[in-house]
Design an enzyme around this catalytic site. Structure first.
Site, PDB file in Angstrom:
ATOM      1  N   GLN A 126     -10.474  -5.012 -23.285  1.00  0.00           N
ATOM      2  CA  GLN A 126      -9.969  -6.382 -23.178  1.00  0.00           C
ATOM      3  C   GLN A 126      -8.505  -6.367 -22.778  1.00  0.00           C
ATOM      4  OE1 GLN A 126      -8.320 -10.062 -25.680  1.00  0.00           O
ATOM      5  NE2 GLN A 126      -9.869  -8.896 -26.766  1.00  0.00           N
TER       6      GLN A 126
ATOM      7  N   HIS B  95      -4.568   5.329 -14.050  1.00  0.00           N
ATOM      8  CA  HIS B  95      -4.627   5.361 -15.504  1.00  0.00           C
ATOM      9  C   HIS B  95      -3.873   6.569 -16.055  1.00  0.00           C
ATOM     10  CE1 HIS B  95      -6.003   5.358 -19.577  1.00  0.00           C
ATOM     11  NE2 HIS B  95      -6.913   4.432 -19.393  1.00  0.00           N
TER      12      HIS B  95
ATOM     13  N   SER C 118      -5.194   0.993 -27.808  1.00  0.00           N
ATOM     14  CA  SER C 118      -3.859   1.503 -27.522  1.00  0.00           C
ATOM     15  C   SER C 118      -3.296   2.251 -28.719  1.00  0.00           C
ATOM     16  CB  SER C 118      -2.919   0.363 -27.151  1.00  0.00           C
ATOM     17  OG  SER C 118      -1.611   0.848 -26.974  1.00  0.00           O
TER      18      SER C 118
ATOM     19  N   LYS D 247     -12.910 -18.164 -33.923  1.00  0.00           N
ATOM     20  CA  LYS D 247     -11.801 -18.348 -34.854  1.00  0.00           C
ATOM     21  C   LYS D 247     -12.057 -19.510 -35.806  1.00  0.00           C
ATOM     22  CE  LYS D 247      -7.537 -17.999 -33.438  1.00  0.00           C
ATOM     23  NZ  LYS D 247      -6.286 -18.154 -32.646  1.00  0.00           N
TER      24      LYS D 247
ATOM     25  N   LEU E 189     -13.875 -15.670 -37.660  1.00  0.00           N
ATOM     26  CA  LEU E 189     -14.395 -14.411 -37.137  1.00  0.00           C
ATOM     27  C   LEU E 189     -13.456 -13.885 -36.057  1.00  0.00           C
ATOM     28  CD1 LEU E 189     -18.165 -15.379 -36.704  1.00  0.00           C
ATOM     29  CD2 LEU E 189     -17.151 -14.084 -38.592  1.00  0.00           C
ATOM     30  N   SER E 190     -13.294 -12.589 -36.000  1.00  0.00           N
ATOM     31  CA  SER E 190     -12.459 -11.977 -34.969  1.00  0.00           C
ATOM     32  C   SER E 190     -13.063 -12.241 -33.592  1.00  0.00           C
ATOM     33  CB  SER E 190     -12.373 -10.460 -35.195  1.00  0.00           C
ATOM     34  OG  SER E 190     -11.958  -9.793 -34.017  1.00  0.00           O
TER      35      SER E 190
END
Length: 589
Positions: free
Chosen positions: A521, A299, A422, A389, A393-394
């Site tokens: 995710q 990482h 990110s 969706k 909704l996210s």
């Protein structure tokens, strides 16, 4: 894993479209043409990461505390925040110092030209610097801190190959500058396997699994010998390491996917493949005798979004029928060309009694660590992102709320949840965190199973929690996460020999940033799943991949912690997702 700290991306594919590494969900690369020099031009145009104001961060910090702290502790914490940000106070002094640093550095949150397709998010170009940090780089142990060294400017032309815990240098370019063909590579790898028929009795690579300070002492011992220095330097400077593994023994109560995942994460222990690694290399590609394959990446060199692209590229090559046909059916001409190839160079090590003792100690510690990994994989195939969706909704926020609900049901308290975010929209941007636990999410998880609440009330709580999560995500994406800001102010106090402010010593600060669950995710095109090693022995790592009709989860915890259970959490999350879908359906009646 406390000693390795890596991310792993793997495709095992023995049961379901599953695999084995990690990333974050906010970056979705779009197709782009390969333009020479475009990387550098785009890089210079990226903005610097903004520095949030002290007032803004303190206000959002209080909001976070309200979800996890109560009573007198919350009252005291709020007073400490007020004292910290008052005019002329220590907070203002630290903020001014940080602003000066920010004006003179490329990226305040971070204490060659190339040819790559530029990635974008909604048309906004992303920082591509990390792609040049993955290859030809290596972590070097140090007495106080490690260093990450980049060798790309020396333009190495070889990779290192590990087989049976022996290391070889394999040139991947011909003398005329052309790359070796698939057939040539196959011949060379076969030569390596024949030159190392038995496992090494002194697997030097296993030293890299040690706790960092222990490894630093062993590294000094190792590097006292000239032969060792040359061999270690060859590994460090190589483009990447290819690990050719022996088959993993199948554990009776463990699925092949879990066994394969552990192989990619830690190698299975000293009697398997843990010594067939150099865990300080930024990128290791791993191939097992049984066909399992994947990777292990640091990482510190690059984030999961970048490693994901490498993983997808490798998977695409494996699906290329022409490439695979060539490897299995080499032509006579190709075979003749391979005969003149030089034998790959074996790297030798001088093993003194002291180094042998270090290796034996590393074996013992590695076996303890390998046995302590509690890892579970679950493909939730009841639905995927299409369901949330359909209700506008996210999908990510919906899954995040399910994870918080699942945790709350297990422990009857709200967990502090970190979601990786990110920062590649900014120059030199890496990863910052979304503190996903909010007052709204706390109200949702506490109210979901309340029998006195009606469906409309629960839907209102769900809607508010998702709205709050979306707002937190937007703030983090714009460079205004509280996590990095608060931690940097604390570190700055130490750097400038300022008495640590009470706000950083209060128990509420630890509760806010000592996360119970680390989540991330990443959705790979090749349907592999991400895995992240766990640094906190009392928490969880949850990596997930979201497709239209299913969600893949990999949960890791520590067996020796009696308070955690990867099996229970993954089941609790699945139940939460099903119950939340039922709530959505009931709201339409």
């Amino acid at each position: 894993m406390l000693g390795i700290c890596t991310r792993t991306v793997v495709k095992v594919g023995m049961v379901r479209p599953i695999g084995l590494v990690k990333s974050c969900h906010l970056v979705k690369p779009v197709s782009a043409t390969l333009v020479t020099g475009r990387y550098l031009t785009q890089q210079e145009g990226l903005p610097r990461q903004p520095l949030p104001t002290l007032q803004q961060t303190c206000e959002r910090y209080v909001t976070t505390l309200e979800a996890i702290v109560e009573g007198d502790e919350l009252k005291r914490a709020k007073q400490l925040v007020e004292d910290f940000q008052k005019p002329g106070g220590v907070g203002e002094r630290l903020q001014e110092s940080l602003e000066k640093k920010a004006s003179n550095t490329e990226n305040w949150n971070l204490f060659c030209s190339g040819t790559l397709p530029v990635e974008c998010v909604r048309g906004i170009p992303l920082c591509m610097k990390q792609y040049y940090q993955v290859l030809s780089s290596c972590r070097i142990p140090g007495p106080e801190r490690d260093s990450l060294v980049f060798y790309s400017k020396t333009d190495p032309k070889y990779i290192t190959v590990a087989h049976n815990c022996e290391f070889f240098v394999l040139d991947v370019y011909n003398s005329d500058g052309t790359q070796l063909t698939t057939d040539q590579l196959c011949v060379q790898l076969d030569r390596i396997c024949k030159a190392s028929p038995q496992p090494s009795t002194d697997p030097v690579g296993i030293l890299t699994t040690q706790y960092r300070k222990t490894w630093d002492k062993a590294y000094i011992n190792l590097m006292n010998d000239e032969t060792n220095r040359e061999s270690v330097s060859a590994i460090q400077r190589s483009i990447f390491t290819l690990c050719l593994d022996r088959a993993m023994p199948q554990v009776s109560d463990e699925s092949s996917d879990i066994t394969g995942t552990k192989q990619m994460v830690h190698g299975g222990g000293s009697q398997c493949n843990s010594g067939n690694r150099w865990f300080d290399k930024s990128l290791q590609l791993i191939v097992g005798e049984d066909g399992s394959c994947g990777g292990n990446a640091l990482h510190v060199a690059a984030d999961g979004t970048v490693i994901r692209v490498f993983g997808d590229a490798v998977a695409a090559c494996l699906k290329d029928p022409e490439m695979m046909r060539s490897a299995m059916e080499p032509s006579p001409t190709d075979m003749k060309e391979t005969e003149s190839l030089p034998m790959p160079q074996k790297l030798h090590f001088s093993i003194t009694p002291e180094i042998k003792k270090d290796i034996e100690e590393a074996k013992q510690n590695m076996d303890i660590l390998a046995q302590d990994v509690d890892l579970r994989i679950q493909v939730f195939d009841h639905f995927g992102k299409d369901v949330p969706k359909a209700y506008k909704l996210s999908p990510d926020a919906f899954i995040q709320m399910a994870m918080q609900l699942g945790y709350y049901r297990m422990y009857q308290r709200c967990g502090t949840v970190f979601e990786a975010n990110s920062m590649r929209m900014f120059r030199g941007g890496r990863i910052d965190g979304i503190c996903a636990t909010s007052s709204a999410s706390a109200a949702f998880v506490k109210g979901f199973d309340d029998p006195t609440k009606q469906v409309t009330e629960k839907m209102d709580l769900l809607g508010k929690s998702i709205k709050a999560h979306n707002a937190l995500t937007k703030m983090a994406m714009s460079g205004h996460s509280i996590d990095g800001h608060m931690m940097t102010l604390k570190d700055l106090a130490v750097e400038e020999n300022i008495t640590i402010p009470e706000i950083f010593k209060d128990t509420s600060f630890d509760k806010a940033f000592d996360y119970n669950v680390f989540t991330s995710q990443v959705t790979l095109e090749n349907e592999s799943l991400p895995v992240t090693n766990l640094d906190d022995p009392n928490g969880y790592c949850v990596c997930y991949s979201v497709k239209s009709n299913y969600i893949g989860f990999v949960v890791t915890a520590i067996n020796s912690c009696k308070e955690t259970s990867a099996t229970q959490l993954i089941q609790s999350i699945e139940n939460a997702l099903l119950d939340m879908r039922t709530l959505l359906e009931q709201s339409q009646v």
